[in-house]
Every structure is written in C-alpha cells, then in structure tokens.
Design a protein around this motif. Sequence first.
Motif, mmCIF file in Angstrom:
data_model
loop_
_atom_site.group_PDB
_atom_site.id
_atom_site.type_symbol
_atom_site.label_atom_id
_atom_site.label_comp_id
_atom_site.label_asym_id
_atom_site.label_seq_id
_atom_site.Cartn_x
_atom_site.Cartn_y
_atom_site.Cartn_z
ATOM 1 N N GLU A 177 0.697 -1.343 0.057
ATOM 2 C CA GLU A 177 0.077 -0.033 -0.145
ATOM 3 C C GLU A 177 0.852 1.308 0.271
ATOM 4 O O GLU A 177 0.578 2.288 -0.725
ATOM 5 C CB GLU A 177 -0.885 0.110 1.364
ATOM 6 N N ASP A 180 2.299 1.656 -3.363
ATOM 7 C CA ASP A 180 1.416 2.328 -4.368
ATOM 8 C C ASP A 180 1.030 3.705 -4.064
ATOM 9 O O ASP A 180 0.923 4.259 -5.297
ATOM 10 C CB ASP A 180 0.018 1.436 -4.235
ATOM 11 N N VAL A 181 1.200 4.068 -2.989
ATOM 12 C CA VAL A 181 0.960 5.375 -2.612
ATOM 13 C C VAL A 181 2.110 6.298 -3.482
ATOM 14 O O VAL A 181 1.953 7.546 -4.031
ATOM 15 C CB VAL A 181 1.059 5.863 -1.117
ATOM 16 N N GLN A 185 -0.249 7.706 -6.169
ATOM 17 C CA GLN A 185 -0.627 8.889 -5.816
ATOM 18 C C GLN A 185 0.236 10.097 -5.665
ATOM 19 O O GLN A 185 -0.194 11.173 -6.240
ATOM 20 C CB GLN A 185 -1.227 8.781 -4.204
#
Length: 210
Positions: A177, A180-181, A185
């Motif tokens: 996670e 992925d950030v 993002q």
Amino acid sequence: MAMQVKATNMVQPVKPVDGRTARADNTRRRIVTSMIALIEEGQLEPTAAAIAARAGVSVRSVFQHFADLESVFQAAADQTMQRVWSLVRPVPESGPVEQKIEALLDMRWNIYDQIAAIRRAATLLEHRSPALAQRRRQFREVLHRLLERAFGVEVNQLPREARAETLDAMVVMADFEFMDVLRQQMGLSRQLAYQTQRRALLSILTAATR
C-alpha cells in the motif's frame, strides 16, 4: 499336461481422462486468466460480460463454474499468489543494515511489479470479502515475520517496549500500500519511490537505535 502360467505383472489399463472434466477445467482457467488480464489492463472490477467475452464463453458459463464474481476474483488472487511465492527470497540476517534493506526492497519491488494491479483490485473488494481480507492479513503476517528475522539483530538491541512498535512501523513502510502511494498517488518514478522507501526504513531503524 500343459503348465498354466499365472500372470503376476498385469499392466493395469489407463483410466481415460473425462473429457467433460478437462473441458470444465480449461473453461475455469480461461475465466480466471481473463479476469487477471482485464485487471492488469486497468479494469479493477471487471464485469461478468467483460470476463466472458475475453474468455470466449457465455456469461451463463461464468456462473456455471463460479458462484459469483468474488469467487472468480478469489481464484485469480490465488493464482497470482502462486507467482508471488515463487518470487519470495530470504533477506540476509547479518551484514550492514543498508544492504539488508536493499535486499528486502529488491524483492518487494520485483513482486510489486508483478501484482500491483490485482493488489489494487483486492483493496476495492476486501471490505466485502472476508476471504480476501484474511489473505491480506496472512500476507502481512508473513512480511512481519520476514522483517523480524532479517532485522532481529537491530530490533533486539532496542528496549523491549520499542521492538513491536519498530517492527510495526517497518511493516507499514515495506507494505505494498505504501509502495502504491509512492507510485500512484505521489507519481514518483520507480527509482525515486525505491529510494524514498529505503530512506524511510533506514530512518525508522536509526531513530529507534539512538
């Protein structure tokens, strides 16, 4: 009187493969593979119609082989996890901490490159799928044990109350996670994301051992 010879090593007849079973297995594989392909192409929640079209079967056939779309996704996740386990490598338990962090991240980014899309799809479904949520917990537990073993020398030097907190912080920074950030993002390049994650893990250990 002729001697009768009793056969003792009779060759057993080969049991023929059930054609219907083989076809059913092949159809299931095509459905699962189609879902994985669609997810990797950006459709994080493929419809039954899209999966059926990709697999070359009817929508009815999809639900003849699977109870629902969640079951298809669970099969896809299991197939993907088989690839993941083949990529897992032990992290050295001795040596400079920087080298151990780099060995960990080399493995984690290799896995991330393989499963990033299906990991994002799983995140969308986990809130309504206890089975997927359980898989996520199990995989995080594996990461926790890996970090505990690889960085045991450093962590065991800490006060007892700080050990669990340090390992938990490292799990968060090494988790997919967080990766992925960094990539999705924040829009960082793979190299810059890697260096940011490396710095974060090293900072956690450095701060904890002061």
